[in-house]
Motif scaffolding. Structure first.
Motif, mmCIF file in Angstrom:
data_model
loop_
_atom_site.group_PDB
_atom_site.id
_atom_site.type_symbol
_atom_site.label_atom_id
_atom_site.label_comp_id
_atom_site.label_asym_id
_atom_site.label_seq_id
_atom_site.Cartn_x
_atom_site.Cartn_y
_atom_site.Cartn_z
ATOM 1 N N LEU A 184 41.358 17.269 24.707
ATOM 2 C CA LEU A 184 42.541 17.423 23.849
ATOM 3 C C LEU A 184 42.372 16.686 22.525
ATOM 4 O O LEU A 184 42.760 17.183 21.473
ATOM 5 C CB LEU A 184 43.783 16.910 24.579
ATOM 6 C CG LEU A 184 44.450 17.992 25.418
ATOM 7 C CD1 LEU A 184 45.420 17.381 26.405
ATOM 8 C CD2 LEU A 184 45.197 18.959 24.493
ATOM 9 N N ILE A 185 41.793 15.506 22.602
ATOM 10 C CA ILE A 185 41.556 14.759 21.367
ATOM 11 C C ILE A 185 40.600 15.536 20.480
ATOM 12 O O ILE A 185 40.822 15.719 19.280
ATOM 13 C CB ILE A 185 41.002 13.362 21.686
ATOM 14 C CG1 ILE A 185 42.125 12.516 22.277
ATOM 15 C CG2 ILE A 185 40.430 12.710 20.440
ATOM 16 C CD1 ILE A 185 41.718 11.133 22.663
ATOM 17 N N SER A 186 39.563 16.046 21.108
ATOM 18 C CA SER A 186 38.566 16.804 20.363
ATOM 19 C C SER A 186 39.211 17.994 19.655
ATOM 20 O O SER A 186 38.898 18.290 18.494
ATOM 21 C CB SER A 186 37.485 17.253 21.337
ATOM 22 O OG SER A 186 36.538 18.018 20.708
ATOM 23 N N ASN A 187 40.141 18.648 20.344
ATOM 24 C CA ASN A 187 40.839 19.788 19.741
ATOM 25 C C ASN A 187 41.721 19.372 18.575
ATOM 26 O O ASN A 187 41.802 20.074 17.568
ATOM 27 C CB ASN A 187 41.712 20.476 20.795
ATOM 28 C CG ASN A 187 41.038 21.729 21.284
ATOM 29 O OD1 ASN A 187 40.268 22.327 20.550
ATOM 30 N ND2 ASN A 187 41.313 22.108 22.501
ATOM 31 N N THR A 188 42.390 18.237 18.751
ATOM 32 C CA THR A 188 43.251 17.748 17.671
ATOM 33 C C THR A 188 42.425 17.490 16.414
ATOM 34 O O THR A 188 42.800 17.886 15.314
ATOM 35 C CB THR A 188 43.925 16.425 18.104
ATOM 36 O OG1 THR A 188 44.477 16.622 19.397
ATOM 37 C CG2 THR A 188 44.998 16.024 17.131
ATOM 38 N N ILE A 189 41.304 16.828 16.622
ATOM 39 C CA ILE A 189 40.441 16.507 15.478
ATOM 40 C C ILE A 189 39.919 17.793 14.846
ATOM 41 O O ILE A 189 39.794 17.899 13.625
ATOM 42 C CB ILE A 189 39.254 15.627 15.923
ATOM 43 C CG1 ILE A 189 39.755 14.359 16.596
ATOM 44 C CG2 ILE A 189 38.364 15.290 14.747
ATOM 45 C CD1 ILE A 189 40.522 13.433 15.706
ATOM 46 N N ARG A 190 39.637 18.777 15.691
ATOM 47 C CA ARG A 190 39.143 20.043 15.166
ATOM 48 C C ARG A 190 40.155 20.664 14.213
ATOM 49 O O ARG A 190 39.809 21.184 13.153
ATOM 50 C CB ARG A 190 38.859 20.997 16.317
ATOM 51 C CG ARG A 190 37.865 22.061 15.944
ATOM 52 C CD ARG A 190 37.704 23.021 17.072
ATOM 53 N NE ARG A 190 38.862 23.870 17.177
ATOM 54 C CZ ARG A 190 39.003 24.823 18.094
ATOM 55 N NH1 ARG A 190 38.074 25.000 19.018
ATOM 56 N NH2 ARG A 190 40.058 25.583 18.120
ATOM 57 N N MET A 191 41.449 20.561 14.620
ATOM 58 C CA MET A 191 42.505 21.091 13.742
ATOM 59 C C MET A 191 42.520 20.340 12.419
ATOM 60 O O MET A 191 42.712 20.937 11.358
ATOM 61 C CB MET A 191 43.866 20.926 14.412
ATOM 62 C CG MET A 191 43.945 21.528 15.775
ATOM 63 S SD MET A 191 44.834 23.066 15.814
ATOM 64 C CE MET A 191 46.419 22.559 15.214
ATOM 65 N N THR A 192 42.367 19.029 12.499
ATOM 66 C CA THR A 192 42.354 18.249 11.261
ATOM 67 C C THR A 192 41.197 18.674 10.372
ATOM 68 O O THR A 192 41.351 18.859 9.167
ATOM 69 C CB THR A 192 42.198 16.749 11.571
ATOM 70 O OG1 THR A 192 43.078 16.413 12.622
ATOM 71 C CG2 THR A 192 42.501 15.928 10.357
ATOM 72 N N ILE A 193 40.044 18.829 10.998
ATOM 73 C CA ILE A 193 38.872 19.231 10.224
ATOM 74 C C ILE A 193 39.132 20.570 9.561
ATOM 75 O O ILE A 193 38.839 20.779 8.386
ATOM 76 C CB ILE A 193 37.628 19.308 11.131
ATOM 77 C CG1 ILE A 193 37.232 17.909 11.587
ATOM 78 C CG2 ILE A 193 36.467 19.974 10.401
ATOM 79 C CD1 ILE A 193 36.111 17.890 12.588
ATOM 80 N N PHE A 194 39.752 21.467 10.322
ATOM 81 C CA PHE A 194 40.049 22.785 9.784
ATOM 82 C C PHE A 194 41.010 22.678 8.601
ATOM 83 O O PHE A 194 40.792 23.291 7.551
ATOM 84 C CB PHE A 194 40.653 23.661 10.889
ATOM 85 C CG PHE A 194 40.785 25.086 10.497
ATOM 86 C CD1 PHE A 194 39.654 25.891 10.385
ATOM 87 C CD2 PHE A 194 42.020 25.629 10.207
ATOM 88 C CE1 PHE A 194 39.767 27.214 10.001
ATOM 89 C CE2 PHE A 194 42.140 26.957 9.823
ATOM 90 C CZ PHE A 194 41.009 27.749 9.721
ATOM 91 N N ALA A 195 42.055 21.850 8.778
ATOM 92 C CA ALA A 195 43.032 21.690 7.703
ATOM 93 C C ALA A 195 42.406 21.081 6.461
ATOM 94 O O ALA A 195 42.877 21.273 5.353
ATOM 95 C CB ALA A 195 44.192 20.829 8.192
#
Ligand SMILES: Nc1ncnc2c1ncn2[C@@H]1O[C@H](COP(=O)(O)OP(=O)(O)OP(=O)(O)O)[C@@H](O)[C@H]1O
Ligand SMILES: [Mg+2]
Lengths: 294, 228
Positions: A184-195
């Motif tokens: 879940l953390i990894s996914n959250t960070i992925r969203m940040t990277i995307f943003a």
């Protein structure tokens, strides 16, 4: 790293947390659930361990005196016991005293046995060294008028089985949850990277180093992990103070004691903080590696 | 300053965008790169800041052999090369000032120096009064000036621009080219891919024409050479 750069990474990592508030919340919740379990598991396990070492370090052999032993024979037995080289002290405890102890430890229910006491008179033998206890018990078992010589390690075997089992169950459960939280953390960070992909692209163009680009994301992951560990730490800190009081009330004067609140609570909190930070950083590291390609 | 020897670029999809490019650009030159759409101009330019690696051949920028450059060394190269794009690539949430400062923050420049340099370059591109505005509050030409300010803020030896006037009306395009001229006069090498015939034919400079991935013409004080 320059202080101004460090401040920047800090600022950015906090901004990112707010940007994906819901994802952050989900990741923090996952860490919270995970660490709650880890906390309870650690508390139980460490206490079982303590019980095991308490028992192992116990130098006591309880010599149950056979029922039809005369006073003279008993006297002779006491002399024999005192004569053993491993033995430090020998104390007599009548079956009435034994029952009193039992009632004190385990509750008034045992008052029933006052009419018809099923216990034995006992010599409580203390050996000089914990490692001598088994040897002494074996010798004592051979003596006349000894019904049984009971010492700690016999109890320890059963306890170790229990310990082993709870350790395995707790371990597997924690591991599964740890992975879920990391994911879940990894996914959250992925969203940040995307943003922030445009920002990242520009950073690359103007010559930012890979570490400069990575840092805010790693910090963000760490915050997620650390924030997630707050609630579990509070829960264990409050919960254990009650549990400790409760158990201590029942084990007063006994050689087996629960771990005392300090420094136990510091250690468990420290471990939980470390685990929280670790899964946070690791989760975000995986996202950074896969989606940042730096 | 920039040297290419036998550079060929074949993209993974099989398209050969550049073939046997040999070129040498000296420090302080102003170079137009012209040619039809799909000729390979952008690919040619991407070789210079190592956005793409040559399939074969050598690219040397400022003494560094880019074909041998490790990924970890790319940031060092980028600090010596400013880049400007048709679509500006500004961050919408940052003001003009912050967008320029961002380039220096990203390379961990000292705050005092950042302030001084950003103020200087905003002055140079004529945006001192609009420093606090967001990109959305600026015209296209002004946005491009912010992006040029950003590209030169850390004093690169060369500025590479890929159709910097592509999105701008003719008058504004002239403003932008005048800024490049000004930067060039200060000694910075300029390489600019463009479709702007007027500008190339008026401000006469070296022209490199690329067609089908090959250099077909390379003239000092050349002209655009294609019909508008
Ligand atoms: N990333 C890529 N992957 C695959 N093929 C590409 C890629 N970039 C460009 N090409 C191809 O390489 C050739 C040259 O493209 P390039 O972008 O260099 O042309 P250009 O001269 O800049 O054109 P324009 O004037 O339209 O910008 C084209 O055929 C294009 O389709
Ligand atoms: Mg192009």
């Amino acid at each position: 790293m320059k202080p101004s750069t460090f401040r920047r990474h800090f600022r950015e990592s906090f901004k990112n947390l707010g940007r994906n508030a819901w994802m952050s919340f989900a990741a923090v919740s996952a860490v919270t659930v995970t660490l709650l379990l880890v906390g309870v598991f650690l508390t139980v396990l460490l206490n079982l361990n303590k019980v095991a070492t308490d028992i192992e370090n116990d130098v006591e052999v309880r010599v149950l005196i056979a029922l039809e032993t005369t006073d003279a024979e008993q006297q002779a037995l006491e002399e024999q016991l005192k004569g053993l080289p491993e033995v430090d002290s020998v104390t007599y405890s009548s079956k009435e005293q034994e029952l009193q102890n039992l009632i004190k430890d385990l509750g008034e229910d045992f008052g029933l046995f006052k009419q018809n006491n099923p216990l034995y008179d006992v010599y409580v033998v203390k050996t000089k060294q914990p490692e001598d206890t088994a040897k002494a018990a074996k010798k004592i078992q051979q003596l006349d008028h000894v019904e049984q010589a009971v010492y700690g390690e016999q109890k320890v075997d059963r306890l170790f089985n229990l310990l082993e089992m709870s350790r395995n169950i707790g371990f597997v459960l924690s591991l599964l949850l740890l992975f879920a939280a990391m994911f879940l953390i990894s996914n959250t960070i992925r969203m940040t990277i995307f943003a922030r992909r445009k920002e990242i692209e520009i950073m690359r163009l103007v010559g930012a180093t890979n570490w400069f680009i990575r840092w805010p994301f790693l910090l963000e992951g760490m915050w997620l992990g650390l924030i997630g560990s707050i609630l579990p730490i509070a829960a264990v800190a409050v919960g254990y103070s009650y549990v400790e009081d409760f158990i201590k009330g029942h084990t007063q004067g006994h050689f087996i004691q629960p771990l005392s609140y300090f420094p136990f609570i510091w250690q468990v909190s420290g471990i939980m903080l470390l685990i929280g930070a670790f899964i946070g950083i690791w989760g975000s590291f995986m996202a950074v590696r896969r989606f940042l390609k730096v | 300053m920039i040297n290419m020897k036998g550079v060929t670029k074949k993209y993974p999809n099989g398209v050969t965008a550049l073939q046997g490019i040999d070129v040498s650009i000296q420090q302080g030159e102003f170079v137009y790169v012209v040619g039809p759409s799909g000729a390979g101009k952008s690919t040619f330019i991407k070789m210079m800041y190592r956005e793409e690696k040559p399939t074969s051949g050598r690219v040397i920028v400022n003494g560094t052999d880019l074909s041998k450059l490790k990924d970890s060394q790319v940031p060092k190269l980028r600090r010596q090369v400013g880049v400007v794009f048709q679509d500006f690539k500004l961050l919408p949430s940052l003001t003009a000032y912050e967008n320029v400062a961002f380039a220096l923050e990203a390379i961990e420049e000292k705050p005092a120096i950042i302030k001084k340099r950003v103020t200087e370059v905003l002055q140079l591109v004529g945006l001192k009064d609009k420093a606090k505005m967001l990109p959305s509050e600026l015209s296209g030409g002004e946005q491009q000036r912010v992006s040029i300010a950003r590209s030169i803020v850390n004093k690169p030896k060369v500025v590479i621009a890929d159709e910097p006037t592509g999105n701008l009306d003719p008058d504004t395009a002239w403003d932008i080219v005048n800024i490049f001229e000004k930067i060039n006069v200060q000694g910075t090498t300029i390489v600019m891919a463009t479709h702007n015939r007027d500008i190339v034919n008026t401000i006469r400079r070296r022209v490199i024409a690329i067609e089908d991935g090959r250099i077909v013409r390379d003239e000092q004080r050349g002209d655009y050479g294609y019909e508008a």
